[in-house]
Design a protein around this motif. Structure first.
Motif, PDB file in Angstrom:
ATOM      1  N   ARG A   1     -85.186 118.009  42.505  1.00 57.37           N
ATOM      2  CA  ARG A   1     -84.541 116.645  42.843  1.00 57.37           C
ATOM      3  C   ARG A   1     -85.445 115.566  42.417  1.00 57.37           C
ATOM      4  N   ARG A   2     -86.731 115.700  42.909  1.00 59.64           N
ATOM      5  CA  ARG A   2     -87.627 114.797  42.452  1.00 59.64           C
ATOM      6  C   ARG A   2     -87.627 114.335  40.955  1.00 59.64           C
ATOM      7  N   THR A   3     -87.948 115.258  40.178  1.00 54.23           N
ATOM      8  CA  THR A   3     -87.870 115.176  38.702  1.00 54.23           C
ATOM      9  C   THR A   3     -86.902 114.611  38.225  1.00 54.23           C
ATOM     10  N   ARG A   4     -85.536 115.062  38.662  1.00 56.72           N
ATOM     11  CA  ARG A   4     -84.565 114.578  38.179  1.00 56.72           C
ATOM     12  C   ARG A   4     -84.278 113.078  38.530  1.00 56.72           C
ATOM     13  N   ALA A   5     -84.647 112.647  39.740  1.00 59.05           N
ATOM     14  CA  ALA A   5     -84.586 111.258  40.069  1.00 59.05           C
ATOM     15  C   ALA A   5     -85.456 110.323  39.194  1.00 59.05           C
ATOM     16  N   THR A   6     -86.549 110.666  38.779  1.00 54.80           N
ATOM     17  CA  THR A   6     -87.541 109.942  38.007  1.00 54.80           C
ATOM     18  C   THR A   6     -87.260 110.100  36.687  1.00 54.80           C
ATOM     19  N   SER A   7     -86.753 111.054  36.245  1.00 55.88           N
ATOM     20  CA  SER A   7     -86.638 111.180  34.864  1.00 55.88           C
ATOM     21  C   SER A   7     -85.602 110.151  34.098  1.00 55.88           C
ATOM     22  N   GLY A   8     -85.697 109.604  32.962  1.00 57.53           N
ATOM     23  CA  GLY A   8     -84.849 108.885  32.222  1.00 57.53           C
ATOM     24  C   GLY A   8     -85.077 107.433  32.443  1.00 57.53           C
ATOM     25  N   PHE A   9     -84.064 106.504  32.103  1.00 56.86           N
ATOM     26  CA  PHE A   9     -84.354 105.034  32.325  1.00 56.86           C
ATOM     27  C   PHE A   9     -83.334 104.690  33.269  1.00 56.86           C
ATOM     28  N   SER A  10     -83.518 103.927  34.167  1.00 51.99           N
ATOM     29  CA  SER A  10     -82.434 102.970  34.949  1.00 51.99           C
ATOM     30  C   SER A  10     -81.928 101.995  34.108  1.00 51.99           C
ATOM     31  N   LEU A  11     -80.809 101.610  34.684  1.00 51.00           N
ATOM     32  CA  LEU A  11     -79.721 100.591  34.155  1.00 51.00           C
ATOM     33  C   LEU A  11     -80.555  99.268  33.775  1.00 51.00           C
ATOM     34  N   ILE A  12     -81.367  98.963  34.881  1.00 54.53           N
ATOM     35  CA  ILE A  12     -82.198  97.704  34.577  1.00 54.53           C
ATOM     36  C   ILE A  12     -83.088  97.736  33.426  1.00 54.53           C
ATOM     37  N   GLU A  13     -83.682  99.069  33.196  1.00 54.83           N
ATOM     38  CA  GLU A  13     -84.833  98.930  32.401  1.00 54.83           C
ATOM     39  C   GLU A  13     -84.178  98.920  30.852  1.00 54.83           C
ATOM     40  N   MET A  14     -83.190  99.729  30.870  1.00 53.21           N
ATOM     41  CA  MET A  14     -82.084  99.600  29.435  1.00 53.21           C
ATOM     42  C   MET A  14     -81.659  98.163  29.330  1.00 53.21           C
ATOM     43  N   LEU A  15     -81.409  97.547  30.040  1.00 55.93           N
ATOM     44  CA  LEU A  15     -80.953  95.938  29.884  1.00 55.93           C
ATOM     45  C   LEU A  15     -81.963  95.210  29.618  1.00 55.93           C
ATOM     46  N   VAL A  16     -83.257  95.418  30.026  1.00 59.70           N
ATOM     47  CA  VAL A  16     -84.470  94.625  29.766  1.00 59.70           C
ATOM     48  C   VAL A  16     -84.873  94.989  28.188  1.00 59.70           C
ATOM     49  N   ALA A  17     -84.710  96.288  27.889  1.00 60.60           N
ATOM     50  CA  ALA A  17     -85.147  96.454  26.554  1.00 60.60           C
ATOM     51  C   ALA A  17     -84.197  96.127  25.506  1.00 60.60           C
ATOM     52  N   VAL A  18     -82.806  96.053  25.831  1.00 63.73           N
ATOM     53  CA  VAL A  18     -81.547  95.288  24.988  1.00 63.73           C
ATOM     54  C   VAL A  18     -82.030  93.789  24.911  1.00 63.73           C
ATOM     55  N   ALA A  19     -82.441  93.260  26.066  1.00 62.11           N
ATOM     56  CA  ALA A  19     -82.609  91.884  26.010  1.00 62.11           C
ATOM     57  C   ALA A  19     -83.917  91.356  25.190  1.00 62.11           C
ATOM     58  N   ILE A  20     -84.921  92.306  25.136  1.00 63.31           N
ATOM     59  CA  ILE A  20     -86.141  92.007  24.428  1.00 63.31           C
ATOM     60  C   ILE A  20     -85.818  92.251  22.819  1.00 63.31           C
ATOM     61  N   VAL A  21     -85.136  93.217  22.543  1.00 63.20           N
ATOM     62  CA  VAL A  21     -84.619  93.332  21.252  1.00 63.20           C
ATOM     63  C   VAL A  21     -83.800  92.320  20.708  1.00 63.20           C
ATOM     64  N   GLY A  22     -82.726  91.631  21.387  1.00 62.31           N
ATOM     65  CA  GLY A  22     -81.860  90.754  21.102  1.00 62.31           C
ATOM     66  C   GLY A  22     -82.730  89.210  21.192  1.00 62.31           C
ATOM     67  N   LEU A  23     -83.699  89.332  21.854  1.00 61.38           N
ATOM     68  CA  LEU A  23     -84.639  87.949  21.520  1.00 61.38           C
ATOM     69  C   LEU A  23     -85.452  88.035  20.236  1.00 61.38           C
ATOM     70  N   LEU A  24     -85.633  89.304  19.945  1.00 59.56           N
ATOM     71  CA  LEU A  24     -86.618  89.518  18.786  1.00 59.56           C
ATOM     72  C   LEU A  24     -85.749  89.289  17.378  1.00 59.56           C
ATOM     73  N   VAL A  25     -84.529  89.655  17.595  1.00 58.08           N
ATOM     74  CA  VAL A  25     -83.588  89.522  16.312  1.00 58.08           C
ATOM     75  C   VAL A  25     -83.262  88.142  16.189  1.00 58.08           C
ATOM     76  N   GLY A  26     -83.080  87.238  17.365  1.00 51.97           N
ATOM     77  CA  GLY A  26     -82.819  86.018  17.442  1.00 51.97           C
ATOM     78  C   GLY A  26     -83.962  85.328  16.916  1.00 51.97           C
ATOM     79  N   LEU A  27     -85.069  85.545  16.769  1.00 47.75           N
ATOM     80  CA  LEU A  27     -86.185  84.767  16.446  1.00 47.75           C
ATOM     81  C   LEU A  27     -86.775  85.051  15.274  1.00 47.75           C
ATOM     82  N   VAL A  28     -86.540  86.433  14.855  1.00 46.59           N
ATOM     83  CA  VAL A  28     -87.240  86.886  13.533  1.00 46.59           C
ATOM     84  C   VAL A  28     -86.215  86.799  12.485  1.00 46.59           C
TER      85      VAL A  28
END
Length: 140
Positions: A6-33
């Motif tokens: 259970r512990r391995t399953r709970a800590t593996s993968g990305f949370s929704l917030i982590e994915m949203l932060v990654a998408v926001a960073i990629v969006g900023l890079l595309v917008g600037l570059v």
């Protein structure tokens, strides 16, 4: 063992917030570059077109030295790559690979004579006479 699973399953993968932060960073890079890359691309098209005009002018000069005249408007730049058989001294083709280049936007160059002055021109990005910025005519 069950607890570990259970512990391995709970800590593996990305949370929704982590994915949203990654998408926001990629969006900023595309917008600037992205815009900077497009400006650079447009600048390189202008530089390429200016270099091609210089090469065509040099080819016209060599043609004039060998034949004793510049191409007339009816012959245009095509006479630099193909001899019609009626030009004494023609020793071409005068451009690399025996074919005329196009400007940075894929349009043919315009050749005109004003008296004895040769003008080679690109109509810029819009392909229309006049214009400003990236749409401005490029002459040589």
């Amino acid at each position: 063992m069950r607890f570990r699973s259970r512990r391995t399953r709970a800590t593996s993968g990305f949370s929704l917030i982590e994915m949203l932060v990654a998408v926001a960073i990629v969006g900023l890079l595309v917008g600037l570059v992205g815009p900077a890359a497009m400006r650079q691309l447009q600048g390189s098209r202008v530089n390429t077109t200016e270099a091609q005009i210089s090469q065509l002018r040099a080819a016209v000069d060599i043609f004039a030295i060998e034949t004793g005249r510049v191409p007339n408007e009816a012959e245009g730049l095509n006479v630099l790559v193909a001899d019609n058989g009626a030009i004494p001294g023609w020793n071409g083709p005068y451009v690399r690979d025996g074919k005329l280049p196009v400007d940075g936007w894929g349009n043919p160059f315009i050749y005109t004579l004003e008296g004895d002055q040769v003008q080679i021109m690109s109509l810029g990005a819009d392909g229309q006479p006049g214009g400003t910025g990236r749409n401005a005519d490029i002459t040589g």
